[in-house]
Motif scaffolding. Structure first.
Motif, PDB file in Angstrom:
ATOM      1  N   PRO A 111      68.542  91.406  10.112  1.00 16.13           N
ATOM      2  CA  PRO A 111      67.320  92.224  10.012  1.00 16.13           C
ATOM      3  C   PRO A 111      66.082  91.426   9.652  1.00 16.13           C
ATOM      4  O   PRO A 111      64.967  91.794  10.032  1.00 16.13           O
ATOM      5  CB  PRO A 111      67.656  93.260   8.929  1.00 16.13           C
ATOM      6  N   GLN A 114      64.831  90.011  12.917  1.00 15.08           N
ATOM      7  CA  GLN A 114      64.195  91.102  13.656  1.00 15.08           C
ATOM      8  C   GLN A 114      62.818  91.420  13.093  1.00 15.08           C
ATOM      9  O   GLN A 114      61.849  91.598  13.850  1.00 15.08           O
ATOM     10  CB  GLN A 114      65.090  92.344  13.598  1.00 15.08           C
ATOM     11  N   CYS A 117      60.321  88.869  14.212  1.00 14.21           N
ATOM     12  CA  CYS A 117      59.916  89.075  15.609  1.00 14.21           C
ATOM     13  C   CYS A 117      58.878  90.188  15.722  1.00 14.21           C
ATOM     14  O   CYS A 117      57.954  90.104  16.548  1.00 14.21           O
ATOM     15  CB  CYS A 117      61.134  89.413  16.474  1.00 14.21           C
ATOM     16  N   PRO A 175      60.000  96.847  20.783  1.00 12.26           N
ATOM     17  CA  PRO A 175      61.245  96.677  20.030  1.00 12.26           C
ATOM     18  C   PRO A 175      62.449  96.377  20.923  1.00 12.26           C
ATOM     19  O   PRO A 175      63.252  95.504  20.565  1.00 12.26           O
ATOM     20  CB  PRO A 175      61.388  98.017  19.286  1.00 12.26           C
ATOM     21  N   VAL A 178      62.523  92.747  21.751  1.00 12.59           N
ATOM     22  CA  VAL A 178      62.994  91.965  20.606  1.00 12.59           C
ATOM     23  C   VAL A 178      64.519  91.958  20.591  1.00 12.59           C
ATOM     24  O   VAL A 178      65.161  90.909  20.464  1.00 12.59           O
ATOM     25  CB  VAL A 178      62.449  92.526  19.278  1.00 12.59           C
ATOM     26  N   PHE A 179      65.113  93.132  20.741  1.00  9.20           N
ATOM     27  CA  PHE A 179      66.563  93.233  20.664  1.00  9.20           C
ATOM     28  C   PHE A 179      67.212  92.487  21.826  1.00  9.20           C
ATOM     29  O   PHE A 179      68.252  91.824  21.649  1.00  9.20           O
ATOM     30  CB  PHE A 179      66.995  94.702  20.653  1.00  9.20           C
ATOM     31  N   LEU A 182      67.324  88.916  20.993  1.00  8.24           N
ATOM     32  CA  LEU A 182      68.339  88.611  19.992  1.00  8.24           C
ATOM     33  C   LEU A 182      69.733  88.593  20.612  1.00  8.24           C
ATOM     34  O   LEU A 182      70.528  87.680  20.345  1.00  8.24           O
ATOM     35  CB  LEU A 182      68.282  89.625  18.847  1.00  8.24           C
ATOM     36  N   LEU A 309      71.933  96.878  14.325  1.00  2.00           N
ATOM     37  CA  LEU A 309      70.490  96.895  14.095  1.00  2.00           C
ATOM     38  C   LEU A 309      69.859  98.033  14.888  1.00  2.00           C
ATOM     39  O   LEU A 309      70.193  98.258  16.053  1.00  2.00           O
ATOM     40  CB  LEU A 309      69.850  95.576  14.548  1.00  2.00           C
ATOM     41  N   TRP A 311      66.813  99.449  17.004  1.00  2.00           N
ATOM     42  CA  TRP A 311      65.782  98.788  17.790  1.00  2.00           C
ATOM     43  C   TRP A 311      64.414  98.954  17.149  1.00  2.00           C
ATOM     44  O   TRP A 311      63.634  98.027  17.072  1.00  2.00           O
ATOM     45  CB  TRP A 311      65.748  99.359  19.203  1.00  2.00           C
TER      46      TRP A 311
END
Length: 339
Positions: A111, A114, A117, A175, A178-179, A182, A309, A311
């Motif tokens: 996290p 995240q 980011c 978002p 970002v995910f 990752l 996580l 999003w």
């Protein structure tokens, strides 16, 4: 009296802020006047109804507080100039770089990556609009965070912040982007597929032919691997595209492919499926001339943790405020539809 927003509360402010504040507060502003009173807390909640409870506040020395819904964090650390920014009358906030360092004291590694980011992305959260997002200039960058960490020897959370920063991406536009970064880019020990070396939303100059196809001077791949000319596009509305957006996406893809790039499209349902993203990763590795090798014990468990996580970062915002903003958005859309 004043209040200094710390950690999670500072991050909540940055999630919905249009741009980073420019008014720098001197480090000496963190003094005994920062101990919150009921009046200052009421003021903060009125001005910033999106903050969750308790409100996290930084004070020069921890003391027991009898007020409800406030969490004090004491620190006598010698903060440097630029560490605090003024955002309202009597309200200061840790700068984005210090906010990241403060989050490192409470968040686990995933996290924290995240959150970094999000701080370095080109978007903020706005539940009052249909997309739930607003565009903005990035609040900070991995380079600026790294430079700030170098000036904070001995600060709590420094080791974890440095580790997380290695995987923080810049310029993500949403978002889900970002995910996606990752899932595809993190090493296997963190649950990802190890596609290192990617950049997000970096403009590339197309050829004359590609410019003519796209009708624009530059193209912006979502997730680009320069070494193998691979673009991975996130398509959040594949089933509900407007005709105009579908045309723009199609011409963008044709232009990129005319310049020798391979384009892979990832939909929301694919991104939500670890097995579907494994196929995307395999195709990307094949384009790179490598094979997907997950040399990590308990990879399935590690990837499960990654997929836990959320999003969005709505959990950092007051649930009632988010619901009210979304309700206003739906009402506005209905009004437009009727009239």
């Amino acid at each position: 009296m004043r209040v200094a927003l710390y950690g999670e509360s500072a991050f909540a402010y940055y999630l919905v802020a249009g741009d980073a504040p420019s008014a720098v507060a001197p480090p000496s502003v963190l003094d005994k006047s920062c101990y919150p009173t009921q009046a200052t807390l009421d003021y903060v909640r009125e001005r910033m109804p999106y903050l969750t409870r308790p409100v996290h506040c930084l004070v020069p020395k921890w003391e027991r507080c009898t007020l409800d819904d406030v969490h004090l964090h004491g620190s006598s650390y010698p903060y440097r100039s630029g560490s605090f920014l003024r955002i309202d009358h009597g309200v200061i906030v840790s700068c984005p770089e210090l906010c990241f360092l403060q989050l490192a004291q409470s968040l686990d590694l995933l996290p924290l990556i995240q959150a970094g980011c999000f701080l370095c992305g080109t978007f903020g959260l706005d539940p009052s609009v249909p997309s739930g997002l607003m565009g903005r200039t990035p609040l900070t960058s991995p380079r600026r965070i790294g430079a700030y960490l170098e000036r904070c020897p001995g600060h709590d959370g420094l080791a974890r912040a440095r580790e997380a920063l290695r995987f923080v991406c810049a310029e993500a536009a949403s978002p889900p982007e970002v995910f996606m970064r990752l899932v595809l880019g993190l090493p296997a020990r963190l649950g990802g597929f190890g596609l290192s070396g990617s950049v997000m939303n970096r403009r590339i100059k197309p050829s004359k032919r590609a410019k003519a196809l796209a009708g624009r001077e530059s193209l912006v791949p979502d997730l680009y691997l320069p070494d193998c000319k691979l673009d991975i596009e996130f398509d959040s509305n594949a089933e509900h595209l407007t005709a105009r957006q579908a045309t723009l996406d199609a011409t963008k893809r044709m232009a990129l492919e005319s310049d020798g790039l391979k384009v892979i499209t990832v939909t929301t349902s694919q991104l939500a499926s670890a097995s579907a993203m494994r196929h995307v990763a395999q195709e990307a590795h094949a384009r790179r001339g490598t094979r997907l090798r997950l040399r990590c014990k308990n990879f399935a468990l590690r990837q499960k943790r990654l997929y836990q996580l959320r999003w969005s970062m709505d959990d950092y915002l007051d649930e009632g405020w988010v619901a009210a903003q979304r309700s206003c958005c739906r009402s506005s859309a209905l009004h437009v539809e009727v009239f």
